[in-house]
Scaffold this motif. Structure first.
Motif, mmCIF file in Angstrom:
data_model
loop_
_atom_site.group_PDB
_atom_site.id
_atom_site.type_symbol
_atom_site.label_atom_id
_atom_site.label_comp_id
_atom_site.label_asym_id
_atom_site.label_seq_id
_atom_site.Cartn_x
_atom_site.Cartn_y
_atom_site.Cartn_z
ATOM 1 N N GLU A 122 1.850 -3.807 13.959
ATOM 2 C CA GLU A 122 2.323 -2.445 14.210
ATOM 3 C C GLU A 122 3.506 -2.462 15.181
ATOM 4 O O GLU A 122 4.460 -1.709 15.037
ATOM 5 N N VAL A 123 3.430 -3.352 16.162
ATOM 6 C CA VAL A 123 4.512 -3.544 17.121
ATOM 7 C C VAL A 123 5.027 -4.966 16.916
ATOM 8 O O VAL A 123 4.288 -5.941 17.105
ATOM 9 N N SER A 124 6.290 -5.096 16.507
ATOM 10 C CA SER A 124 6.871 -6.415 16.242
ATOM 11 C C SER A 124 6.890 -7.271 17.503
ATOM 12 O O SER A 124 6.969 -6.762 18.619
ATOM 13 N N PHE A 138 -6.117 -9.015 9.779
ATOM 14 C CA PHE A 138 -5.899 -8.891 8.336
ATOM 15 C C PHE A 138 -7.207 -9.120 7.579
ATOM 16 O O PHE A 138 -7.602 -8.299 6.741
ATOM 17 N N LEU A 139 -7.887 -10.216 7.851
ATOM 18 C CA LEU A 139 -9.122 -10.538 7.126
ATOM 19 C C LEU A 139 -10.192 -9.468 7.320
ATOM 20 O O LEU A 139 -10.927 -9.142 6.388
ATOM 21 N N GLU A 140 -10.283 -8.922 8.522
ATOM 22 C CA GLU A 140 -11.310 -7.925 8.828
ATOM 23 C C GLU A 140 -10.960 -6.544 8.282
ATOM 24 O O GLU A 140 -11.800 -5.647 8.299
ATOM 25 N N SER A 141 -9.756 -6.369 7.765
ATOM 26 C CA SER A 141 -9.306 -5.070 7.254
ATOM 27 C C SER A 141 -9.588 -4.865 5.768
ATOM 28 O O SER A 141 -9.345 -3.783 5.240
ATOM 29 N N TYR A 142 -10.082 -5.891 5.094
ATOM 30 C CA TYR A 142 -10.309 -5.823 3.648
ATOM 31 C C TYR A 142 -11.679 -6.378 3.290
ATOM 32 O O TYR A 142 -12.220 -7.221 3.992
ATOM 33 N N TYR A 199 0.888 -13.541 4.359
ATOM 34 C CA TYR A 199 1.341 -14.394 5.453
ATOM 35 C C TYR A 199 1.780 -13.570 6.651
ATOM 36 O O TYR A 199 2.228 -12.448 6.524
ATOM 37 N N PHE A 200 1.649 -14.186 7.816
ATOM 38 C CA PHE A 200 2.210 -13.661 9.049
ATOM 39 C C PHE A 200 3.269 -14.652 9.492
ATOM 40 O O PHE A 200 3.027 -15.866 9.529
ATOM 41 N N SER A 201 4.449 -14.153 9.809
ATOM 42 C CA SER A 201 5.545 -15.014 10.243
ATOM 43 C C SER A 201 6.224 -14.375 11.441
ATOM 44 O O SER A 201 6.708 -13.256 11.356
ATOM 45 N N ALA A 231 0.746 -3.023 10.808
ATOM 46 C CA ALA A 231 1.688 -1.949 10.473
ATOM 47 C C ALA A 231 1.173 -1.143 9.284
ATOM 48 O O ALA A 231 1.403 0.058 9.197
ATOM 49 N N ASP A 232 0.483 -1.808 8.358
ATOM 50 C CA ASP A 232 -0.102 -1.121 7.201
ATOM 51 C C ASP A 232 -1.271 -1.946 6.676
ATOM 52 O O ASP A 232 -1.485 -3.073 7.101
ATOM 53 N N LYS A 233 -2.019 -1.352 5.790
ATOM 54 C CA LYS A 233 -3.146 -2.035 5.141
ATOM 55 C C LYS A 233 -3.004 -1.861 3.634
ATOM 56 O O LYS A 233 -3.924 -1.436 2.950
ATOM 57 N N ASN A 234 -1.828 -2.233 3.113
ATOM 58 C CA ASN A 234 -1.504 -2.027 1.708
ATOM 59 C C ASN A 234 -1.581 -3.290 0.861
ATOM 60 O O ASN A 234 -1.051 -3.322 -0.243
ATOM 61 N N ALA A 235 -2.227 -4.332 1.329
ATOM 62 C CA ALA A 235 -2.250 -5.605 0.600
ATOM 63 C C ALA A 235 -3.109 -5.547 -0.665
ATOM 64 O O ALA A 235 -2.913 -6.342 -1.564
#
Length: 160
Positions: free
Chosen positions: A36-38, A97-101, A8-10, A67-71
């Motif tokens: 990466e930048v809040s 997010f979707l394009e990173s995995y 999720y993104f919040s 900020a990371d790609k650890n999902a």
């Protein structure tokens, strides 16, 4: 038994609250999509055409950095994907997010928070960021808070 992730993104905490309840109800792992930048309050001022969120949403090709790609999204069978509705769709960081995995062949169930909007273009806009074998389903848009029991009822109603 399928392995499930709630990603999720919040921006304000409302979607985070929903995500935590869904993860508990679905017995799923939880992952926050962080920029990466809040975002600051000024960044989120939708009435300011020059605010960061307004600029990003006016350019649907813009992809804010994560900020990371650890999902480890590729390790899951089903992904609940949550976000606030911005300009009748998902914030572009969700596309990032979707394009990173590599999530080809996965089932993604959307949930969103909104003051009054529905999914509108969100599913179609997000489908453009995934492989054709990925299934994106509209789940639920929340207008206000729901109890843990209401989330459990919704999760149990899904065919998993």
């Amino acid at each position: 038994m399928s392995k499930k992730l709630v990603a999720y993104f919040s921006a304000s905490g409302v979607t985070a609250d929903a995500a935590k309840k869904i993860a508990q109800s679905a017995n799923a792992d939880l992952y926050e999509i962080c920029p990466e930048v809040s975002y600051t309050a000024a960044d989120l001022d939708w009435q300011d055409k020059n605010s960061r969120s307004s600029v990003e949403m006016n350019d649907r090709t813009f992809r804010p950095a994560l900020a990371d790609k650890n999902a480890k999204a590729e390790e899951y069978d089903m992904i609940f994907l949550g976000f606030p509705i911005w300009w009748y769709t998902a914030p572009t960081i969700v596309n990032t997010f979707l394009e990173s995995y590599d999530i080809s062949g996965k089932t993604i169930i959307l949930f969103a928070t909104s003051g009054s909007s529905g999914f509108d273009k969100a599913a179609a806009d997000l489908k453009a960021s995934v492989d054709d074998s990925t299934v994106i389903k509209e789940g639920i848009v929340i207008h206000g808070k729901q109890s843990a029991e209401e989330w459990k009822k919704w999760v149990d109603s899904l065919e998993m």
